[in-house]
Each structure stands twice: as C-alpha cells, then as structure tokens.
Write a protein that holds these residues in place. Structure first.
Motif, PDB file in Angstrom:
ATOM      1  N   PRO A  54      -5.857  -7.812  15.141  1.00 22.87           N
ATOM      2  CA  PRO A  54      -5.549  -6.516  14.510  1.00 22.87           C
ATOM      3  C   PRO A  54      -4.577  -5.710  15.364  1.00 22.87           C
ATOM      4  O   PRO A  54      -4.696  -5.664  16.588  1.00 22.87           O
ATOM      5  N   LEU A  55      -3.605  -5.075  14.723  1.00 21.67           N
ATOM      6  CA  LEU A  55      -2.617  -4.292  15.456  1.00 21.67           C
ATOM      7  C   LEU A  55      -3.272  -3.068  16.090  1.00 21.67           C
ATOM      8  O   LEU A  55      -4.079  -2.396  15.446  1.00 21.67           O
ATOM      9  N   PRO A  56      -2.933  -2.753  17.343  1.00 19.78           N
ATOM     10  CA  PRO A  56      -3.477  -1.544  17.983  1.00 19.78           C
ATOM     11  C   PRO A  56      -3.026  -0.293  17.234  1.00 19.78           C
ATOM     12  O   PRO A  56      -1.961  -0.275  16.610  1.00 19.78           O
ATOM     13  N   GLU A  57      -3.856   0.760  17.310  1.00 22.47           N
ATOM     14  CA  GLU A  57      -3.531   2.005  16.604  1.00 22.47           C
ATOM     15  C   GLU A  57      -2.167   2.547  17.016  1.00 22.47           C
ATOM     16  O   GLU A  57      -1.414   3.067  16.187  1.00 22.47           O
ATOM     17  N   ALA A  58      -1.834   2.428  18.315  1.00 17.50           N
ATOM     18  CA  ALA A  58      -0.551   2.956  18.789  1.00 17.50           C
ATOM     19  C   ALA A  58       0.623   2.275  18.105  1.00 17.50           C
ATOM     20  O   ALA A  58       1.647   2.903  17.821  1.00 17.50           O
ATOM     21  N   GLN A  59       0.484   0.979  17.821  1.00 16.61           N
ATOM     22  CA  GLN A  59       1.577   0.280  17.155  1.00 16.61           C
ATOM     23  C   GLN A  59       1.564   0.529  15.654  1.00 16.61           C
ATOM     24  O   GLN A  59       2.614   0.669  15.025  1.00 16.61           O
ATOM     25  N   LEU A  60       0.385   0.604  15.067  1.00 19.38           N
ATOM     26  CA  LEU A  60       0.302   0.909  13.639  1.00 19.38           C
ATOM     27  C   LEU A  60       0.989   2.226  13.320  1.00 19.38           C
ATOM     28  O   LEU A  60       1.664   2.369  12.298  1.00 19.38           O
ATOM     29  N   ASP A  61       0.815   3.196  14.216  1.00 20.63           N
ATOM     30  CA  ASP A  61       1.374   4.524  13.995  1.00 20.63           C
ATOM     31  C   ASP A  61       2.899   4.518  14.034  1.00 20.63           C
ATOM     32  O   ASP A  61       3.541   5.454  13.574  1.00 20.63           O
ATOM     33  N   PRO A  70       5.113  18.434  -5.533  1.00 18.20           N
ATOM     34  CA  PRO A  70       3.843  17.816  -5.121  1.00 18.20           C
ATOM     35  C   PRO A  70       3.702  16.352  -5.531  1.00 18.20           C
ATOM     36  O   PRO A  70       3.107  15.559  -4.802  1.00 18.20           O
ATOM     37  N   ASP A  71       4.246  15.971  -6.682  1.00 19.27           N
ATOM     38  CA  ASP A  71       4.143  14.579  -7.118  1.00 19.27           C
ATOM     39  C   ASP A  71       4.840  13.625  -6.163  1.00 19.27           C
ATOM     40  O   ASP A  71       4.439  12.462  -6.037  1.00 19.27           O
ATOM     41  N   ASP A  72       5.879  14.086  -5.478  1.00 15.46           N
ATOM     42  CA  ASP A  72       6.552  13.250  -4.488  1.00 15.46           C
ATOM     43  C   ASP A  72       5.603  12.959  -3.321  1.00 15.46           C
ATOM     44  O   ASP A  72       5.548  11.836  -2.813  1.00 15.46           O
ATOM     45  N   VAL A  73       4.876  13.973  -2.904  1.00 15.91           N
ATOM     46  CA  VAL A  73       3.916  13.808  -1.812  1.00 15.91           C
ATOM     47  C   VAL A  73       2.806  12.844  -2.238  1.00 15.91           C
ATOM     48  O   VAL A  73       2.433  11.934  -1.481  1.00 15.91           O
ATOM     49  N   LYS A  74       2.301  13.013  -3.451  1.00 18.37           N
ATOM     50  CA  LYS A  74       1.237  12.132  -3.944  1.00 18.37           C
ATOM     51  C   LYS A  74       1.714  10.688  -4.047  1.00 18.37           C
ATOM     52  O   LYS A  74       0.962   9.748  -3.755  1.00 18.37           O
ATOM     53  N   ALA A  75       2.956  10.497  -4.481  1.00 20.48           N
ATOM     54  CA  ALA A  75       3.484   9.149  -4.674  1.00 20.48           C
ATOM     55  C   ALA A  75       3.558   8.357  -3.381  1.00 20.48           C
ATOM     56  O   ALA A  75       3.408   7.138  -3.378  1.00 20.48           O
ATOM     57  N   LEU A  76       3.788   9.045  -2.261  1.00 20.92           N
ATOM     58  CA  LEU A  76       3.968   8.354  -0.976  1.00 20.92           C
ATOM     59  C   LEU A  76       2.775   8.492  -0.047  1.00 20.92           C
ATOM     60  O   LEU A  76       2.791   7.944   1.060  1.00 20.92           O
ATOM     61  N   ALA A  77       1.724   9.198  -0.478  1.00 16.47           N
ATOM     62  CA  ALA A  77       0.583   9.439   0.416  1.00 16.47           C
ATOM     63  C   ALA A  77      -0.109   8.147   0.832  1.00 16.47           C
ATOM     64  O   ALA A  77      -0.413   7.958   2.023  1.00 16.47           O
ATOM     65  N   LEU A  78      -0.361   7.245  -0.100  1.00 13.53           N
ATOM     66  CA  LEU A  78      -1.084   6.012   0.244  1.00 13.53           C
ATOM     67  C   LEU A  78      -0.299   5.138   1.224  1.00 13.53           C
ATOM     68  O   LEU A  78      -0.825   4.794   2.292  1.00 13.53           O
ATOM     69  N   PRO A  79       0.931   4.745   0.922  1.00 10.79           N
ATOM     70  CA  PRO A  79       1.638   3.867   1.875  1.00 10.79           C
ATOM     71  C   PRO A  79       1.948   4.534   3.205  1.00 10.79           C
ATOM     72  O   PRO A  79       2.081   3.846   4.225  1.00 10.79           O
ATOM     73  N   THR A  80       2.032   5.874   3.226  1.00  6.49           N
ATOM     74  CA  THR A  80       2.356   6.560   4.479  1.00  6.49           C
ATOM     75  C   THR A  80       1.134   6.789   5.349  1.00  6.49           C
ATOM     76  O   THR A  80       1.239   6.809   6.586  1.00  6.49           O
ATOM     77  N   LEU A  81      -0.038   6.941   4.743  1.00  5.24           N
ATOM     78  CA  LEU A  81      -1.224   7.334   5.509  1.00  5.24           C
ATOM     79  C   LEU A  81      -2.286   6.248   5.658  1.00  5.24           C
ATOM     80  O   LEU A  81      -3.131   6.342   6.551  1.00  5.24           O
ATOM     81  N   ARG A  82      -2.270   5.217   4.812  1.00  2.00           N
ATOM     82  CA  ARG A  82      -3.392   4.271   4.802  1.00  2.00           C
ATOM     83  C   ARG A  82      -3.606   3.564   6.136  1.00  2.00           C
ATOM     84  O   ARG A  82      -4.744   3.199   6.474  1.00  2.00           O
ATOM     85  N   HIS A  83      -2.558   3.361   6.915  1.00  2.00           N
ATOM     86  CA  HIS A  83      -2.689   2.675   8.198  1.00  2.00           C
ATOM     87  C   HIS A  83      -2.876   3.647   9.357  1.00  2.00           C
ATOM     88  O   HIS A  83      -3.013   3.221  10.512  1.00  2.00           O
ATOM     89  N   ARG A  84      -2.898   4.943   9.062  1.00  2.00           N
ATOM     90  CA  ARG A  84      -3.042   5.965  10.112  1.00  2.00           C
ATOM     91  C   ARG A  84      -4.452   6.536  10.162  1.00  2.00           C
ATOM     92  O   ARG A  84      -4.714   7.447  10.946  1.00  2.00           O
ATOM     93  N   VAL A  85      -5.326   6.046   9.302  1.00  2.00           N
ATOM     94  CA  VAL A  85      -6.713   6.506   9.296  1.00  2.00           C
ATOM     95  C   VAL A  85      -7.616   5.332   9.626  1.00  2.00           C
ATOM     96  O   VAL A  85      -7.254   4.173   9.439  1.00  2.00           O
ATOM     97  N   GLN A  86      -8.805   5.648  10.120  1.00  2.00           N
ATOM     98  CA  GLN A  86      -9.744   4.602  10.519  1.00  2.00           C
ATOM     99  C   GLN A  86     -11.106   4.889   9.901  1.00  2.00           C
ATOM    100  O   GLN A  86     -11.650   5.991  10.054  1.00  2.00           O
ATOM    101  N   LEU A  87     -11.630   3.889   9.200  1.00  2.00           N
ATOM    102  CA  LEU A  87     -12.910   4.043   8.511  1.00  2.00           C
ATOM    103  C   LEU A  87     -14.086   3.958   9.482  1.00  2.00           C
ATOM    104  O   LEU A  87     -14.040   3.233  10.475  1.00  2.00           O
ATOM    105  N   ARG A  88     -15.148   4.706   9.164  1.00  2.00           N
ATOM    106  CA  ARG A  88     -16.406   4.539   9.896  1.00  2.00           C
ATOM    107  C   ARG A  88     -17.021   3.201   9.494  1.00  2.00           C
ATOM    108  O   ARG A  88     -16.929   2.800   8.329  1.00  2.00           O
ATOM    109  N   PRO A  89     -17.653   2.500  10.423  1.00  2.00           N
ATOM    110  CA  PRO A  89     -18.238   1.188  10.099  1.00  2.00           C
ATOM    111  C   PRO A  89     -19.202   1.248   8.915  1.00  2.00           C
ATOM    112  O   PRO A  89     -19.201   0.361   8.053  1.00  2.00           O
ATOM    113  N   GLU A  90     -20.015   2.308   8.865  1.00  2.00           N
ATOM    114  CA  GLU A  90     -20.986   2.397   7.774  1.00  2.00           C
ATOM    115  C   GLU A  90     -20.298   2.588   6.427  1.00  2.00           C
ATOM    116  O   GLU A  90     -20.762   2.073   5.401  1.00  2.00           O
ATOM    117  N   ALA A  91     -19.192   3.331   6.423  1.00  2.00           N
ATOM    118  CA  ALA A  91     -18.445   3.520   5.178  1.00  2.00           C
ATOM    119  C   ALA A  91     -17.800   2.208   4.738  1.00  2.00           C
ATOM    120  O   ALA A  91     -17.785   1.870   3.549  1.00  2.00           O
TER     121      ALA A  91
END
Length: 330
Positions: free
Chosen positions: A171-178, A287-308
């Motif tokens: 798995p890529l380190p967070e620093a590189q994912l960012d 706002p629709d521009d922000v919504k359109a790009l939110a998933l590809p821009t943010l999905r790799h910058r967040v980290q899920l809790r193990p239980e979630a």
C-alpha cells in the motif's frame, strides 16, 4: 465524475480553441480505449492542474493503454516503468555512471525525465522505491549527488495500481498518496463495451500499435499552456471557497474516518473544480463543479476506521454522505 458537455458556449480566442482541442482527446483516445470517459476526463483535468494521477483497477482494464493513448493524442514524450519488488530508486530517477575514457562521472537520466511517466503497478514495489518519485512529483526535479536536475514541462506521473488485497502489493504511504491530485477508479467494462473490445480485436486491433489504430495528435503543449492560462483566470467566489473548506473540514469530523482531508486536499479540490468549470465552458466555478470532482480528489486523502471498513463503509460512501449534508451555497 461527470463528462464535459459540448453544448456550452466556448469563449473566443485561444481559450476556446484550446478547449476544443482538449475535448477532442476523448474522441481520439476512444479509437484505442472503449468507454472509460471519466478516467480520460480526469487525466485531462490533472494536466490542466499540473497534477498527478493514480489509476486503480484490476489487471486488464486498459489502464496502461489509456495513458499511452493520451500521450499519443497530445504528442507528448512518454516512458513506462514496470514497478517490481527488485526495482531500485536509481532505476527511476537515473544515476551517475563512471566513464573510463574521461575518468569522470556523468549523469545518466532515468525514465522519469519525460512528459508523461507511466508508473505501472506502482504498488508492486517497496516503499523505498515508491518514494523515489516524491521529489519528482512535488518539486518537478531530481537531485542526484547534490545536484538538482529539472524535469521537462509538462510533467505528469500516471501510476497504475492493483487493489491492495492482491498478493505481493505494498500500500502506498499516506505522504505519497497525498502527492497525487486525483485517484481514478477504472472499472470493468459494461457488457456492450466488452463486446466492442472483443470485436475490435477480432478485426485486427493491436494495442501495441497505436499509430495503426489511427490515433493522431489533436493537441499539443501549446494548447495545454493556453488552457492552463485560461483555467487560472476562472473566477471563484468566496462562497465556493467556503463550500470547499466546509467539505474538507467535515471529513476531519466524520466518525467513520481516522484521517480527513488536509488543507492541501482542499486546495486540490478547488483547483480541480476550477479546471472542470473551464472544460465545461464556464469562466466561473459553481457548486456542481466541486461535487463532480470531490470523489476523485478526496478519496485517497481520507482514511477509514477499521471498524467502519469491516462494516462495508468506503471512502466514496463517506464523501458522498458529506456532500449530501454540507449546505450548498446559493
């Protein structure tokens, strides 16, 4: 991600011409790649924002072919590195070579010295080699023996990645994912798209010969520079800026996440939304521009809790829930 529409009025002059050229990339790339329009659009957005792209999908969904077709359509120099467990950092960046004739060391550039670097299966190599790209991606230079060497312009890393649950991956380190502007998922094709793929192969299509497939340059570095200049002039209201900040702050407060989007993530979302607005024919962000790009821009910058994660929650589902709850500016 949404797809650009063609019924928006284009601005006059070089901006409109550049937009038309970049939009025609989809048609040209479709000669080699069936479907995958969101991934194509994401790569164009990354080029406009001077960012890098992580393409994730199972083997055999044309991730590498997509990048090669983009380079051919833009007349950009491209090189490919197959990342393996024994790949060394110098195999990517280059190294000093001793010349017995001159009794001196000379620098031999690595494959990173190109316009579009295809880092194939980047998560097949250990973190030490993965990190060899960090300086190149962030500073657009490579330092060897204390000497910084600038990379060509434009420069984009398009890294492909197999899902981390596959054996032999790191798995890529967070620093590189960012450092990646976008993380694009490349799904399996629909039934009809897969039929089209097989039909093309039955008719003699060779994915290793893009010239024979009819792919020609439809845009170039000059179009890209004109487009970047136009994107930089796309206006952003204070309300849109606050909307981006509220979305990113909501990721930091989500009970499903241990890590939310940083201010760098907020900056990235503002940048990609701006590029998307320009691609769709506007000189301002909505706002629709922000919504359109939110998933590809943010999905790799967040980290899920193990239980979630055990409950089947995904980064995409968390971001979609946030988009549904954060007040949209009017």
């Amino acid at each position: 991600m949404m797809d650009p529409t063609t019924d928006n009025a284009e601005n006059s002059g070089s901006s409109g011409s550049a937009r038309s050229s970049l939009e025609s990339l989809r048609t040209e790339i479709s000669k080699a790649v069936v479907g995958q329009d969101p991934a194509v659009t994401g790569l164009v957005v990354a080029l406009l924002c001077r960012g890098h792209v992580l393409l994730e999908g199972v083997p055999g969904v044309a991730k590498s072919l997509l990048v090669r077709a983009l380079a051919a359509s833009l007349e950009l120099d491209t090189k490919r590195v197959q990342f393996t467990p024994d790949l060394m950092p110098s195999d990517v960046t280059g190294s000093l070579i001793y010349d017995a004739r001159t009794t001196e060391f000379s620098f031999q550039p690595g494959p990173v010295f190109t316009n579009l670097l295809l880092a194939d299966e980047i998560n097949r190599t250990p973190p030490k080699t993965q990190s060899s790209l960090l300086e190149a991606m962030e500073e657009r230079q490579v330092t060897v023996d204390g000497t910084p060497r600038p990379l060509p312009e434009p420069f984009l890393v398009a890294a492909t990645q197999n899902p981390v649950e596959y054996e032999g991956t790191y798995p890529l380190p967070e620093a590189q994912l960012d450092r990646f502007l976008l993380k694009l998922t490349v799904p399996l094709p629909s039934r009809q798209d897969e039929i089209d793929v097989l039909t093309r192969h039955a008719e003699g299509f060779n994915p290793r010969d893009l010239h024979a497939a009819g792919i020609r340059p439809v845009a170039g570095p000059a179009d890209l520079e004109a487009a970047r200049a136009a994107v930089a002039k796309t206006s952003i209201s204070p309300e849109i800026t606050a909307y981006v900040v509220d979305i990113c702050r909501a990721t930091r407060e989500s009970p499903s996440l241990t890590l939310g989007a940083s201010p760098r993530g907020a900056t990235a979302l503002l940048s990609t939304a701006r590029a998307w607005a320009w691609l769709t024919g506007r000189d301002y962000v909505i706002p629709d521009d922000v919504k359109a790009l939110a998933l590809p821009t943010l999905r790799h910058r967040v980290q899920l809790r193990p239980e979630a994660e055990m409950e089947g929650v995904t980064a995409d589902s968390v971001i979609n829930a946030i988009l549904a709850h954060v007040p949209v500016p009017r």
